[in-house]
Design a protein around this motif. Sequence first.
Motif, PDB file in Angstrom:
ATOM      1  N   ASP A   7       0.885  -1.376   0.276  1.00 38.68           N
ATOM      2  CA  ASP A   7       0.116  -0.115  -0.213  1.00 38.68           C
ATOM      3  C   ASP A   7       0.993   1.208  -0.103  1.00 38.68           C
ATOM      4  OD1 ASP A   7      -1.944  -1.251  -0.191  1.00 38.68           O
ATOM      5  OD2 ASP A   7      -2.532  -1.052   1.935  1.00 38.68           O
ATOM      6  N   GLN A   8       0.176   2.189  -0.632  1.00 38.07           N
ATOM      7  CA  GLN A   8       0.927   3.442  -0.599  1.00 38.07           C
ATOM      8  C   GLN A   8       1.026   4.578   0.303  1.00 38.07           C
ATOM      9  OE1 GLN A   8       2.421   4.416  -3.610  1.00 38.07           O
ATOM     10  NE2 GLN A   8       3.745   6.191  -2.492  1.00 38.07           N
ATOM     11  N   LEU A   9       1.641   4.745   1.245  1.00 39.98           N
ATOM     12  CA  LEU A   9       1.837   5.291   3.026  1.00 39.98           C
ATOM     13  C   LEU A   9       1.373   6.559   2.404  1.00 39.98           C
ATOM     14  CD1 LEU A   9       5.478   5.097   3.174  1.00 39.98           C
ATOM     15  CD2 LEU A   9       3.827   4.243   4.491  1.00 39.98           C
ATOM     16  N   PRO A  10       0.287   6.777   3.507  1.00 39.20           N
ATOM     17  CA  PRO A  10      -0.745   7.932   3.081  1.00 39.20           C
ATOM     18  C   PRO A  10       0.208   8.769   3.732  1.00 39.20           C
ATOM     19  CG  PRO A  10      -0.927   6.375   4.989  1.00 39.20           C
ATOM     20  CD  PRO A  10       0.016   5.526   4.353  1.00 39.20           C
ATOM     21  N   ARG A  53      -4.070  -1.359  15.688  1.00 41.33           N
ATOM     22  CA  ARG A  53      -4.783   0.042  15.692  1.00 41.33           C
ATOM     23  C   ARG A  53      -4.341   1.433  16.665  1.00 41.33           C
ATOM     24  NH1 ARG A  53      -9.268   0.341  12.052  1.00 41.33           N
ATOM     25  NH2 ARG A  53      -9.696  -1.992  11.560  1.00 41.33           N
ATOM     26  N   THR A  54      -3.511   0.855  17.131  1.00 38.40           N
ATOM     27  CA  THR A  54      -2.584   1.699  18.468  1.00 38.40           C
ATOM     28  C   THR A  54      -2.469   2.992  16.817  1.00 38.40           C
ATOM     29  OG1 THR A  54      -0.530   0.835  18.181  1.00 38.40           O
ATOM     30  CG2 THR A  54      -1.878   0.744  20.481  1.00 38.40           C
ATOM     31  N   ALA A  55      -1.916   2.119  16.035  1.00 36.99           N
ATOM     32  CA  ALA A  55      -0.987   3.558  14.406  1.00 36.99           C
ATOM     33  C   ALA A  55      -2.573   4.386  13.674  1.00 36.99           C
ATOM     34  CB  ALA A  55       0.037   2.172  13.008  1.00 36.99           C
ATOM     35  N   THR A  56      -3.010   5.046  14.859  1.00 40.15           N
ATOM     36  CA  THR A  56      -4.090   5.332  13.870  1.00 40.15           C
ATOM     37  C   THR A  56      -4.436   6.695  12.527  1.00 40.15           C
ATOM     38  OG1 THR A  56      -4.792   6.236  16.763  1.00 40.15           O
ATOM     39  CG2 THR A  56      -6.080   7.384  14.797  1.00 40.15           C
ATOM     40  N   ARG A  73      -2.592  -4.102   7.169  1.00 34.70           N
ATOM     41  CA  ARG A  73      -2.475  -3.095   5.943  1.00 34.70           C
ATOM     42  C   ARG A  73      -0.929  -2.481   6.655  1.00 34.70           C
ATOM     43  NH1 ARG A  73      -3.138   1.662   2.847  1.00 34.70           N
ATOM     44  NH2 ARG A  73      -2.668   3.720   3.994  1.00 34.70           N
ATOM     45  N   LEU A  74      -0.680  -2.498   7.911  1.00 35.11           N
ATOM     46  CA  LEU A  74       0.602  -2.374   8.576  1.00 35.11           C
ATOM     47  C   LEU A  74       1.765  -3.666   7.415  1.00 35.11           C
ATOM     48  CD1 LEU A  74       0.720  -1.566  12.772  1.00 35.11           C
ATOM     49  CD2 LEU A  74       0.258  -0.015  10.355  1.00 35.11           C
ATOM     50  N   VAL A  75       1.354  -4.821   7.176  1.00 36.33           N
ATOM     51  CA  VAL A  75       2.382  -5.494   6.234  1.00 36.33           C
ATOM     52  C   VAL A  75       2.430  -5.148   4.883  1.00 36.33           C
ATOM     53  CG1 VAL A  75       2.140  -7.961   5.673  1.00 36.33           C
ATOM     54  CG2 VAL A  75       1.465  -7.552   7.670  1.00 36.33           C
ATOM     55  N   VAL A 132      -3.910   3.520   9.909  1.00 36.44           N
ATOM     56  CA  VAL A 132      -4.711   1.986   9.641  1.00 36.44           C
ATOM     57  C   VAL A 132      -6.623   3.048   9.673  1.00 36.44           C
ATOM     58  CG1 VAL A 132      -3.587  -0.055  11.031  1.00 36.44           C
ATOM     59  CG2 VAL A 132      -5.290   1.802  12.145  1.00 36.44           C
ATOM     60  N   ASP A 133      -6.492   4.210   9.486  1.00 41.27           N
ATOM     61  CA  ASP A 133      -7.829   5.086   9.292  1.00 41.27           C
ATOM     62  C   ASP A 133      -8.406   4.551   8.218  1.00 41.27           C
ATOM     63  OD1 ASP A 133      -7.593   6.624  11.284  1.00 41.27           O
ATOM     64  OD2 ASP A 133      -6.583   8.773  10.064  1.00 41.27           O
ATOM     65  N   GLY A 134      -9.676   3.712   7.958  1.00 44.65           N
ATOM     66  CA  GLY A 134     -10.626   3.978   7.560  1.00 44.65           C
ATOM     67  C   GLY A 134     -11.087   2.085   7.335  1.00 44.65           C
TER      68      GLY A 134
END
Length: 253
Positions: free
Chosen positions: A187-190, A221-224, A238-240, A227-229
């Motif tokens: 995933d692209q870094l937001p 989930r702490t990496a708000t 998502r973090l992987v 992981v938003d949305g």
Amino acid sequence: MPAIATSSSRDASGARPPRTPALDTIRLVETPEGCQLTLRIAGPLARARAWLVDLAIRLFLYMAGASALSTFGAMGTGLILVLVFLLEWAYPVVFEIWRDGQTPGKRMCHLAVVHADGTPVGTPAAIVRNIVRAVDFLPVGYVVGVITMLCAGSGQRLGDLAAGTVVVHTDGARVLTPRTWTDGAADQLPLPLSAAERRAVVDFATRLPRLSPARAEELARTATPLVDGVGEGQAAARLVRLANTITGRATDT
């Protein structure tokens, strides 16, 4: 896994069982995420075998290199001195950094250098433990190092104590090794991330196989902002994917 006696355990007769030997025993390490790692500490004899294998390899490389370089006269003598320096100091550092804490001798003897918390040895620690090796060798034959290992009770010589490392058996020991999560999509870094934040994302992906799904999702989930949305139960995935982006490990899908 053999039982590990604690100071409060007693057998059926009420007597305390014999204490676990200080060397070559199991050590349990708990990570900040609540995971328990099993480390089997290597003692002096196991480490001596690996050192002798590495010594034989270095002597072979020295003799082969010296034989070839001696034909260059004075310049060859200088190059031989450079070769000696590289074999004595660069050899262990390079292998420990780039080969998961294992020199060829350690790999053959199923040993590895790791941080005391079970994480892979880093560059600063590998350099420090090998620099202090000069003190461990004193007065000859690693006498200081062996005495320190026996006194420390955790198989650590002075270099290990200074660097915060231990040498463990890799057969039957659970340690945190790099590149353990499954390759996949990216995933692209937001948003831009600092070096420390990128490292935290990769560390999470590395530790993921040791976590329960519920614990992994809770931590993710702490990496708000990252992981938003994201739907329920998808934060860890998502973090992987972001870790794949950071490390360039994405595969074609």
